[in-house]
Scaffold this active site. Structure first.
Site, mmCIF file in Angstrom:
data_model
loop_
_atom_site.group_PDB
_atom_site.id
_atom_site.type_symbol
_atom_site.label_atom_id
_atom_site.label_comp_id
_atom_site.label_asym_id
_atom_site.label_seq_id
_atom_site.Cartn_x
_atom_site.Cartn_y
_atom_site.Cartn_z
ATOM 1 N N ASN A 208 0.853 -1.190 0.000
ATOM 2 C CA ASN A 208 0.000 0.000 0.000
ATOM 3 C C ASN A 208 0.891 1.243 0.000
ATOM 4 O OD1 ASN A 208 0.415 0.965 2.840
ATOM 5 N ND2 ASN A 208 -0.319 -1.114 3.252
ATOM 6 N N ASP A 277 -5.162 -6.114 4.682
ATOM 7 C CA ASP A 277 -6.311 -6.878 5.190
ATOM 8 C C ASP A 277 -6.343 -8.278 4.578
ATOM 9 O OD1 ASP A 277 -7.379 -4.930 6.904
ATOM 10 O OD2 ASP A 277 -8.196 -3.851 5.184
ATOM 11 N N LYS A 287 9.736 -16.877 -9.328
ATOM 12 C CA LYS A 287 9.073 -15.739 -9.977
ATOM 13 C C LYS A 287 7.959 -16.241 -10.913
ATOM 14 C CE LYS A 287 9.962 -11.807 -12.921
ATOM 15 N NZ LYS A 287 10.853 -11.197 -13.889
ATOM 16 N N LYS A 339 -12.958 -2.248 17.908
ATOM 17 C CA LYS A 339 -11.599 -2.626 18.305
ATOM 18 C C LYS A 339 -11.287 -2.219 19.742
ATOM 19 C CE LYS A 339 -10.163 -2.403 13.475
ATOM 20 N NZ LYS A 339 -9.052 -2.549 12.548
HETATM 21 O O1 PMT Z 1 2.524 6.365 6.453
HETATM 22 P P1 PMT Z 1 2.044 7.682 5.858
HETATM 23 O O2 PMT Z 1 2.375 7.805 4.389
HETATM 24 O O3 PMT Z 1 2.503 8.867 6.656
HETATM 25 O O4 PMT Z 1 0.447 7.662 5.895
HETATM 26 C C1 PMT Z 1 -0.204 7.693 7.136
HETATM 27 C C2 PMT Z 1 -1.401 6.725 7.144
HETATM 28 C C3 PMT Z 1 -2.442 7.194 6.147
HETATM 29 C C4 PMT Z 1 -0.960 5.309 6.783
HETATM 30 C C5 PMT Z 1 -1.947 6.754 8.616
HETATM 31 O O5 PMT Z 1 -2.354 8.058 8.951
HETATM 32 C C6 PMT Z 1 -3.127 5.819 8.766
HETATM 33 O O6 PMT Z 1 -4.276 6.171 8.538
HETATM 34 N N1 PMT Z 1 -2.852 4.559 9.211
HETATM 35 C C7 PMT Z 1 -3.858 3.493 9.335
HETATM 36 C C8 PMT Z 1 -4.146 2.913 7.973
HETATM 37 C C9 PMT Z 1 -5.080 1.722 8.039
HETATM 38 O O7 PMT Z 1 -4.635 0.630 7.953
HETATM 39 O O8 PMT Z 1 -6.326 2.038 8.303
HETATM 40 P P2 PMT Z 1 -7.501 0.907 8.447
HETATM 41 O O9 PMT Z 1 -8.740 1.717 8.565
HETATM 42 O O10 PMT Z 1 -7.383 -0.072 7.345
HETATM 43 O O11 PMT Z 1 -7.190 0.176 9.814
HETATM 44 C C10 PMT Z 1 -7.645 0.690 11.052
HETATM 45 C C11 PMT Z 1 -6.662 0.353 12.141
HETATM 46 O O12 PMT Z 1 -6.554 -1.067 12.283
HETATM 47 C C12 PMT Z 1 -5.256 0.863 11.902
HETATM 48 O O13 PMT Z 1 -4.745 1.367 13.129
HETATM 49 C C13 PMT Z 1 -4.479 -0.376 11.462
HETATM 50 O O14 PMT Z 1 -3.102 -0.307 11.864
HETATM 51 C C14 PMT Z 1 -5.220 -1.491 12.195
HETATM 52 N N2 PMT Z 1 -5.176 -2.787 11.485
HETATM 53 C C15 PMT Z 1 -5.758 -2.931 10.258
HETATM 54 C C16 PMT Z 1 -5.746 -4.164 9.629
HETATM 55 C C17 PMT Z 1 -5.104 -5.238 10.272
HETATM 56 N N3 PMT Z 1 -5.037 -6.439 9.706
HETATM 57 N N4 PMT Z 1 -4.536 -5.068 11.478
HETATM 58 C C18 PMT Z 1 -4.561 -3.856 12.093
HETATM 59 O O15 PMT Z 1 -4.038 -3.698 13.193
#
Ligand code: PMT
Length: 398
Positions: A208, A277, A287, A339
């Protein structure tokens, strides 16, 4: 907080200089060692003798003085634990904003490594002048602590902003600045950053756009606040902040392992990483060759690390991030509840200047009690400071 601290007090040429005598007197009563520097213009309003009487020390007025300390600015700059310029005129604000050093005060401000607090005092129209406002913004960007002036009747007869804040207000800011760097001392903080990579074959992965900037900024601020920091980072192009224990990982599964291993020993978690995810069910060992036909890759869900922390949490404060493209508030509130988080930092990653890769972010803080705080577009370090400031309040309540 102030007992035994060496405070360097710069007084510049404003009628409000008379209030500095009260400020110096209060600092001395609090047990601070106060070195006073008067600019030439300040001496038109107040006398060196006033401050020498209050502090029991020489009042500094000259850049080059006869006597045992012919060039005092370096010694004063090194000894100061905080520099307070009150009142600060438009002129001194302008000189500091542009790095000029043409008298004792401005020279030692450039030479010091101590935090510098600037308390402007001037006529309301001068204060509102675009040049003065630009200079104040410049000072803030340079790391100076710029206080807002008080508002009301001014000595020139005008009414508006420009009054020197009351001594109690200035002392409170001084104590806050001196206390900075200890807000999270003794606390262990775990931060995740960057974007995970899920291998398809030895050369390709599903990834990502996370650069890691947001998570690294949180790590830097936590370190500045005195925390012990464990930074679990997916690949980024950034240099890790010095002082952090850095654990590099690549996949969501590796991040899961590392986070769960450290979780029982930490007090606060910031999950700024963008975690995949889904992952390919099978990563090819060689490859994958181009075959001219569609390639179908079966994906399996990865474990949700943060949700697992929410289930396991005992005393820890959990801060999640959410990258959203629509329904920011609804999705954010749902993630916070599902969460079991204390705070969720939601960013709409479709907005220019927000989210992935940029140096700035625009975030909405969603709290467990249902309250919401929207922040303007700010540099990621400043966003991190605002988030940490909220978390410090939660820690203090414990
Ligand atoms: O790294 P940068 O370029 O500075 O960008 C910052 C950012 C956009 C990455 C950051 O600000 C941000 O939003 N990070 C969370 C991104 C994300 O994964 O969002 P989500 O809505 O998919 O997940 C929600 C939360 O669950 C997050 O804290 C994530 O770390 C956590 N998660 C998600 C999926 C997973 N399998 N395990 C997790 O712990």
């Amino acid at each position: 907080m102030l007992t035994g601290k060496t405070i360097l007090m710069g007084i510049t040429g404003s009628v409000a200089a008379y209030k500095s005598a009260e400020l110096v007197s209060q600092l001395v009563k609090c047990g601070a060692q106060v070195e006073v520097v008067l600019t030439r213009a300040a001496q038109e309003f107040v006398s060196p003798l006033t401050f020498a009487s209050l502090t029991g020390r020489q009042t500094w007025t000259e850049m080059f003085a006869p006597g045992p300390t012919p060039i005092p600015h370096i010694r004063l700059a090194e000894q100061a634990e905080a520099v307070l310029i009150a009142p600060a005129t438009a002129h001194v604000v302008g000189r500091l904003a542009h790095g000029l050093a043409d008298d004792l005060l401005t020279t030692l401000v450039l030479a010091t490594r101590a935090p510098v607090i600037v308390a402007p005092a001037m006529n309301v129209q001068m204060y509102r002048h675009r040049a003065v406002q630009d200079n104040l913004e410049r000072l803030k960007a340079l790391g100076y602590h710029v206080m807002a002036p008080g508002s009301g009747w001014l000595a020139c007869g005008a009414v508006g902003e420009g009054r020197l804040p009351e001594p109690e207000t200035i002392l409170a800011v001084l104590e806050e600045v001196l206390g900075a760097g200890t807000e999270l001392s003794g606390r262990k903080v775990l931060i995740t950053a960057g974007g995970t990579r899920e291998p398809l074959d030895p050369v390709r992965y599903i990834g990502n756009r996370s650069s890691g900037k947001m998570g690294y900024a949180v790590a830097e601020v936590a370190l500045e606040m005195g925390a012990e920091v464990v930074l679990i980072t997916a690949p980024t192009a950034l240099a890790p902040p010095s002082g952090a224990v850095v654990i590099p990982v690549e996949t969501a599964a590796e991040m899961y392992q590392a986070v769960l291993e450290h979780f029982p020993g930490v007090d606060i978690v910031f999950k700024a990483a963008a975690v995949a995810d889904y992952r390919p069910v099978k990563a090819a060992s060689q490859k994958i060759k181009k075959q001219g036909q569609p390639l179908i890759v079966e994906l399996a869900p990865t474990p949700d690390i943060l949700a697992e922390l929410g289930r396991r949490k005992t005393r820890q404060i959990l801060v999640g991030f959410a990258a959203e493209t629509h329904d920011l508030l609804d999705s954010g509130q749902r993630k916070l509840a599902e969460k079991n988080l204390d705070l969720l930092v939601a960013n709409d990653v479709t907005r220019p200047g927000a989210g992935f890769g940029s140096d700035t972010n625009i975030v909405t803080l969603i709290f467990a009690d249902g309250s919401v705080k929207e922040l303007p577009q700010l540099g990621k370090k400043e966003v991190a400071r605002r988030i940490l400031a909220e978390v410090v309040k939660m820690v203090d309540k414990e």
